[in-house]
Scaffold this motif. Structure first.
Motif, PDB file in Angstrom:
ATOM      1  N   ILE A   6      56.264  43.670   9.490  1.00  0.00           N
ATOM      2  CA  ILE A   6      56.221  42.372  10.139  1.00  0.00           C
ATOM      3  C   ILE A   6      57.410  42.222  11.075  1.00  0.00           C
ATOM      4  N   TYR A   7      57.927  43.355  11.494  1.00  0.00           N
ATOM      5  CA  TYR A   7      59.130  43.245  12.313  1.00  0.00           C
ATOM      6  C   TYR A   7      58.773  43.016  13.765  1.00  0.00           C
ATOM      7  N   ARG A   8      59.654  42.316  14.410  1.00  0.00           N
ATOM      8  CA  ARG A   8      59.453  42.118  15.839  1.00  0.00           C
ATOM      9  C   ARG A   8      59.890  43.365  16.594  1.00  0.00           C
ATOM     10  N   ILE A  11      61.400  49.599  14.238  1.00  0.00           N
ATOM     11  CA  ILE A  11      62.563  50.152  13.544  1.00  0.00           C
ATOM     12  C   ILE A  11      62.857  51.585  13.983  1.00  0.00           C
ATOM     13  N   PHE A  62      63.692  54.840  26.114  1.00  0.00           N
ATOM     14  CA  PHE A  62      63.153  54.456  24.806  1.00  0.00           C
ATOM     15  C   PHE A  62      63.160  52.940  24.625  1.00  0.00           C
ATOM     16  N   LYS A  64      62.293  50.607  26.326  1.00  0.00           N
ATOM     17  CA  LYS A  64      61.061  49.917  26.699  1.00  0.00           C
ATOM     18  C   LYS A  64      60.112  49.792  25.516  1.00  0.00           C
ATOM     19  N   GLU A  65      60.256  50.737  24.593  1.00  0.00           N
ATOM     20  CA  GLU A  65      59.308  50.760  23.478  1.00  0.00           C
ATOM     21  C   GLU A  65      59.791  49.961  22.280  1.00  0.00           C
ATOM     22  N   PHE A  67      59.886  47.026  21.661  1.00  0.00           N
ATOM     23  CA  PHE A  67      59.075  45.881  21.247  1.00  0.00           C
ATOM     24  C   PHE A  67      57.619  46.249  21.015  1.00  0.00           C
ATOM     25  N   LYS A  68      57.346  47.540  21.088  1.00  0.00           N
ATOM     26  CA  LYS A  68      56.007  47.973  20.687  1.00  0.00           C
ATOM     27  C   LYS A  68      55.918  47.823  19.176  1.00  0.00           C
ATOM     28  N   VAL A  69      54.880  47.130  18.738  1.00  0.00           N
ATOM     29  CA  VAL A  69      54.877  46.809  17.322  1.00  0.00           C
ATOM     30  C   VAL A  69      54.660  47.990  16.405  1.00  0.00           C
ATOM     31  N   ARG A  70      53.950  48.979  16.909  1.00  0.00           N
ATOM     32  CA  ARG A  70      53.627  50.067  16.002  1.00  0.00           C
ATOM     33  C   ARG A  70      54.580  51.226  16.149  1.00  0.00           C
ATOM     34  N   SER A  71      54.980  51.736  15.009  1.00  0.00           N
ATOM     35  CA  SER A  71      55.799  52.935  15.096  1.00  0.00           C
ATOM     36  C   SER A  71      54.894  54.139  14.893  1.00  0.00           C
TER      37      SER A  71
END
Lengths: 286, 527
Positions: A6-8, A11, A62, A64-65, A67-71
């Protein structure tokens, strides 16, 4: 199904950026504070600058990514491998191999390390002689020796200019240190009775005689792994009062004596004064 | 509460709809208001009882239209659901969908719960060959990978599929099932799982880091007393110094490797790479001259060459010779020893590289040498998959850097481990141990080779180190140090293990070690 991540902020990307910027700031920090000399030869510094810039550029891309939600399902442990050494290196100041071998022997705690140090001592003196390709050359077979000699001659020509003797006094400074070590160890007897002036750190341990110590400089060939002390044996009545690892300017007279079965120059002390640690602690032979 | 989004991906007829049917009937979702967005319509239909369910709405996206930001927003506004399930078309790009979903406007309201990739075991290898990059990115981002129809293929096949998938996705759950009903078991299990497990996981990691920090701080305070800590301090200094020397070159290596990955296609290599073996060996050796990189940089470059279809024996010859024939190394050897030694080093290096290459040519590897098999032929990282389709120059440049970064972390991890091992060896085993045992020349050659292997000195500066040994060892053993050290050492082998199979690495080490030793013995008798 379970709610997760649920992180913005992503990580994984965050850890990557921390590692990249961590390394670049560590590199920047050691170069800036000149601590880099404890780690590597100055010739590596330009490469490190390249690394700093590359790390920053990569982390910009990097970011830029972030805030991409999926790791991408990599293991977080991977980044721990990068970050832990960084934290340790920021916390622990650099230390050279040689100064520990001396400091640990200070109280002469165990014999093993003492012996090591003697070996070191002999080894360093031998290696100095060896690095000159002096009379020892006849042990090595002819062909290689001749290569080395021709090569050595050319080096010697350059170094000869550094060897200055004023009023019968040999003044040894950073630039001429190695040349003088070579010259004095090579030409046994030639400089008998000459006065000498030298700056170096004081090395000794329990195995030295009461009135003996070594005035030495640390030699770095490539990086912290291959640090070696190089210097001259000194005689001084109050040698036991000297503080190990402190820096001193020494004036004395050169004598040739047999130590451990080998003829070598030693300095009979006339005067010693404490000096500050020089800006460049190490010498770089190549 | 934010809207949960589940995404189902997978190729046509892999069983997506069946799974969704099962999932929607599960009690865990009975209270939720769900919108199902279908982008693909296979043989399997959503069952009637679901269609008639008041809490479930089905949106069908026509084939010629793609999901975009506005569409998702519209769905959300229209239904304001608790959950959105997206059944994605197997041919479309998952990353694009994720990009849409991570847009700020959507992120405010939604959160992605689960991404589930369904693979038909029977089709996987065939599809991998055709739309490999698409599948790789689907696997890469998934939380759950379902291997459907597990009973239709052999257990060995399932094992190898799992291995390949694990190679792409390091942490997702892989489940095998035979019938759609099996998915319920998984749901059951997953539903019971405490929902905040992941958060506690990460919290515990933070706590762990804090504790480590605290411990080190404490240790640091008593440092004056402890001999061991000062040893450790030295160890850390040596360790860092190795990284300082190696990282710049590794970066150079990963940059070159990602340029190869992104700009040179397999077709180009196949078309322009000479079929003639002698000519290609020649190119492999000359190639080293144009790669002014040391041994740590060559590993990522080599594996990307192999991925692009350069024959293995040529790649091996290139990998072994490049660190020795490269200009920096030649200059530093010349500076330390003079022209004869520099020339000999290059000559011996090329000989060993070519002979090793020829051995790999005569006895080719039967098994796959790259870890991950087919999937590895296209790069696993998402950067060169999704984006390579769009031919924007800027995007390409950005992917070069991102790919380089990704590879830096993949290979760098091994470099760090290798550097740590090497530093430990250097600090705890005094060099004098090695210098004392110099009875015969043969033994001293072996000792110097071992030393080179253990100490992993960067080939750009090992000549200077070798120089400091030159008075204690005969020239042949110095040569052993300089030649083997550049080709095979702990650091390199660990880095190789990132891309290549263990079998291959061990074989390579064995061959290189033997050939180096034999050639040096020969050299010894000549001089």
């Amino acid at each position: 199904m379970s709610a997760k991540k649920i992180y913005r902020i992503n990580i994984e990307v965050l850890l990557k950026i921390i590692s990249l910027l961590g390394f670049s700031s560590f590199f920047y920090y050691v170069i800036r504070t000149n601590k880099v000399q404890y780690y590597v030869h100055p010739r590596v510094i330009p490469y490190m600058k390249f690394a700093i810039v590359s790390f920053i550029i990569i982390s910009l891309f990097f970011s830029k990514e972030l805030f991409k939600v999926r790791s991408k399902n990599n293991k977080v442990v991977n980044y721990v491998i990068f970050i832990v050494p960084l934290i340790i290196s920021f916390v622990l100041p650099p230390k050279t191999m040689v100064s520990t071998s001396v400091s640990t022997n200070n109280g002469s705690k165990d014999n093993v390390s003492e012996n090591n140090f003697i070996e070191d001592k002999v080894y360093l003196e031998e290696s100095n002689i060896g690095s000159l390709e002096t009379e020892q050359n006849d042990i090595i077979d002819d062909e290689t020796a001749s290569d080395n000699v021709t090569e050595y001659e050319s080096v010697k020509e350059q170094e000869d200019s550094k060897l200055t003797v004023r009023d019968n006094t040999i003044i040894i400074n950073d630039d001429s240190f190695m040349a003088w070590v070579d010259e004095l160890f090579m030409n046994i007897g030639k400089y008998e009775g000459h006065k000498v002036e030298i700056v170096g750190s004081i090395l000794k341990d329990g195995t030295f005689k009461q009135n003996e110590f070594i005035v030495a400089r640390l030699l770095m060939v490539c990086c912290a792994a291959d640090m070696q002390p190089v210097g001259f044996l000194c005689r001084y009545d109050k040698a036991s009062e000297l503080e190990v690892d402190s820096w001193a300017k020494i004036k004395g007279v050169i004598k040739y004596e047999e130590v451990n079965g080998e003829e070598m120059p030693i300095i009979e002390l006339e005067n010693i004064e404490n000096v500050d640690k020089p800006e460049n602690e190490f010498l770089y032979p190549y | 509460m934010k809207i949960q989004i589940d995404i189902f991906t997978g190729f046509l007829s892999s069983g997506k709809t069946s799974l969704i049917n099962k999932m929607l009937k599960h009690s865990a979702y009975s209270k939720e208001k769900i919108v199902l967005i279908q982008c693909e319509f296979g043989e399997e239909k959503i069952t009637n009882d679901i269609v008639n369910n008041k809490n479930i709405y089905i949106e069908k996206v026509p084939k010629d239209k793609n999901i975009n930001k506005e569409y998702i927003k519209k769905v959300i506004e229209e239904y304001s659901p608790d959950r959105v399930i997206i059944e994605q078309n197997g041919m479309s790009n998952l990353e694009e969908l994720l990009d849409i979903l991570s847009h700020r406007d959507i992120r405010k309201h939604c959160i992605i719960d689960n991404i589930i990739n369904i693979i038909d075991c029977r089709q996987f290898r065939m599809l991998m060959g055709i739309i490999g990059s698409n599948i790789v990115s689907q696997i890469l981002y998934s939380d759950v990978i379902v291997l459907n129809y597990g009973n239709k293929v052999s257990t060995d096949e399932i094992k190898s599929l799992k291995k390949e998938i694990r190679n792409i996705n390091k942490s997702g759950k892989i489940i095998t099932m035979e019938r759609p009903e099996d998915f319920l078991l998984y749901l059951e299990y997953d539903y019971k799982k405490p929902s905040n497990k992941n958060i506690t996981d990460k919290l515990s990691l933070v706590v762990l880091i804090l504790i480590t920090f605290y411990l080190f701080d404490n240790i640091f305070r008593v440092i004056d007393l402890s001999e061991y800590i000062s040893k450790f301090q030295v160890l850390n200094t040596v360790f860092m110094s190795i990284l300082m020397e190696a990282f710049p070159f590794l970066l150079l290596g990963v940059f070159i490797s990602s340029i190869i990955q992104l700009f040179i296609t397999k077709e180009v290599i196949v078309k322009y790479f000479p079929q003639n073996n002698i000519l290609s060996f020649f190119i492999a050796i000359i190639g080293g001259l144009f790669f002014p990189v040391c041994d740590c940089a060559i590993v990522p470059v080599t594996s990307s060459l192999v991925k692009k279809g350069v024959p293995l024996h040529i790649a091996v010859a290139f990998m072994l010779s490049a660190p020795i024939v490269n200009p920096i190394v030649i200059v530093s050897t010349y500076y330390a020893f003079g022209p004869v030694v520099a020339f000999t080093r290059v000559g011996l290096g090329i000989m060993i590289a070519v002979i090793t290459g020829i051995i790999f040519l005569i006895f080719p590897e039967e098994k796959e040498v790259l870890v991950g098999g087919i999937s590895n032929y296209s790069c696993n990282c998402a950067y060169c998959n999704g984006y390579s389709a769009k031919e924007g120059k800027l995007l390409k440049i950005s992917s070069v850097f991102k790919h380089a970064g990704e590879e830096f972390f993949n290979v760098g991890k091994y470099l760090i481990i290798g550097a740590f091992i090497t530093a430990t060896v250097q600090v705890f085993i005094p060099k004098s141990i090695f210098t004392q045992i110099t009875e015969s020349e043969i033994i001293s050659v072996l000792i110097m080779m071992l030393l080179a292997f253990l100490f992993s000195v960067c080939s750009s500066s090992d000549a200077f180190i070798a120089r400091s040994f030159s008075n204690q060892f005969p020239m042949s053993s110095i040569m052993g140090f300089m030649v083997l050290g550049a080709m095979a050492d702990i650091k390199n082998l660990l880095m190789l293990s990132e891309g290549f199979s263990k079998r291959f690495i061990i074989k390579l080490l064995f061959i290189v070690w033997n050939i180096t030793f034999s050639i040096l013995c020969l050299y010894q008798t000549i001089i």
